[in-house]
Each structure stands twice: as structure tokens, then as C-alpha cells.
Scaffold this motif. Sequence first.
Motif, PDB file in Angstrom:
ATOM      1  N   THR A  19       0.849  -1.196   0.000  1.00  0.00           N
ATOM      2  CA  THR A  19       0.000   0.000   0.000  1.00  0.00           C
ATOM      3  C   THR A  19       0.884   1.245   0.000  1.00  0.00           C
ATOM      4  O   THR A  19       2.081   1.178   0.262  1.00  0.00           O
ATOM      5  CB  THR A  19      -0.913   0.023   1.238  1.00  0.00           C
ATOM      6  OG1 THR A  19      -0.084   0.139   2.392  1.00  0.00           O
ATOM      7  CG2 THR A  19      -1.773  -1.230   1.335  1.00  0.00           C
ATOM      8  N   GLY A  21       0.863   3.587   2.161  1.00  0.00           N
ATOM      9  CA  GLY A  21       1.361   3.779   3.525  1.00  0.00           C
ATOM     10  C   GLY A  21       2.599   2.932   3.786  1.00  0.00           C
ATOM     11  O   GLY A  21       3.560   3.384   4.410  1.00  0.00           O
ATOM     12  N   GLU A  22       2.575   1.661   3.307  1.00  0.00           N
ATOM     13  CA  GLU A  22       3.735   0.782   3.488  1.00  0.00           C
ATOM     14  C   GLU A  22       4.935   1.308   2.703  1.00  0.00           C
ATOM     15  O   GLU A  22       6.071   1.280   3.194  1.00  0.00           O
ATOM     16  CB  GLU A  22       3.398  -0.648   3.051  1.00  0.00           C
ATOM     17  CG  GLU A  22       2.402  -1.329   3.955  1.00  0.00           C
ATOM     18  CD  GLU A  22       1.903  -2.659   3.379  1.00  0.00           C
ATOM     19  OE1 GLU A  22       1.399  -3.467   4.170  1.00  0.00           O
ATOM     20  OE2 GLU A  22       2.014  -2.878   2.154  1.00  0.00           O
ATOM     21  N   ALA A  25       6.351   4.232   4.513  1.00  0.00           N
ATOM     22  CA  ALA A  25       7.068   3.773   5.713  1.00  0.00           C
ATOM     23  C   ALA A  25       8.437   3.214   5.326  1.00  0.00           C
ATOM     24  O   ALA A  25       9.438   3.481   6.000  1.00  0.00           O
ATOM     25  CB  ALA A  25       6.243   2.722   6.446  1.00  0.00           C
TER      26      ALA A  25
END
Length: 149
Positions: A19, A21-22, A25
Motif C-alpha cells: 500500500t 502507507g507501506e 514507511a
Amino acid sequence: MTHQPPQPPAEPAPPRPPTIGELVARISENVSALVKGEIDLAKAKGRRMAATMGVGAGLLGAAGVVALYGLGFLLGAACEALALVLPLWAAKLVVALVLFLLAAVAAYLGKRKIDAARADVPTPDKNLKEDVALLKAAASAGLEKGAEQ
């Protein structure tokens, strides 16, 4: 006892794409690790440079002390050479006067350099105030121009 036919092994689920977000990160972790590595490298280089500079400064200090002793012997030799034509006290007086003359010239030149440096003191607060005023004027001009359209 019922015998069931062997079932084929379950196929692994296809990997799902990460994703946003991943990904963010991961990028954050990589950038953080990279910055930490660069900081550690800079620290190591700084320690090595400081140690090398310490040795160099010590050697320069020793060279200065030895040169000062050499200058003393040279001045002593000048006194002894002058003592061949003058009394010893007069020879030492001549050498001392020459040294005081050199010291006075060096002090005068040094004072002029310090006075010149004091006259060139930076005034960042004045420049910052001018920059802020310029930005305010540009911003207000931009707002006025945007209001006209």
C-alpha cells in the motif's frame, strides 16, 4: 474408515502490492538509515581528522619552540659579531634596539589590520530587516495584482 483422496497442496496467494502507507514507511526507514549512516561516517571522519590535526599542531608547536631557541642563538651570534667592533654592552644594545624596532613595526601593522577588520563588522540584523521588508512588499504587490485579475 473413509479414505479421502489426497488434496493437492494449496497454491500460495499471489503477493499483494504494498500500500502507499507501506511504501512511505519503507522510504522513511531507508532515508532514516541513510542519514544515520552519513552522520556516523561524518563522526568517524571528524575523529580521525581531529587526531591527525592534534599531532600536526603538536609538531608545529615543537617546531616553533625550536625555532625560538634558534633565533636566540642567532641573536647571540649577532651580538658576538658586533662585539668584535663595539664593546659587548653596545653590541647587545644595538641588537635589542633592532628587535624593538621590528616589534614596533609589526605592532603598528597588526593594529591597522585589526582596525580594518572592526570597520567591516557584519550587520545581519540590518540585512534581514531589508529582506523582510522586500518580501512584504513583493507579497503585497502580488496580492494586489491577484485582486486585479
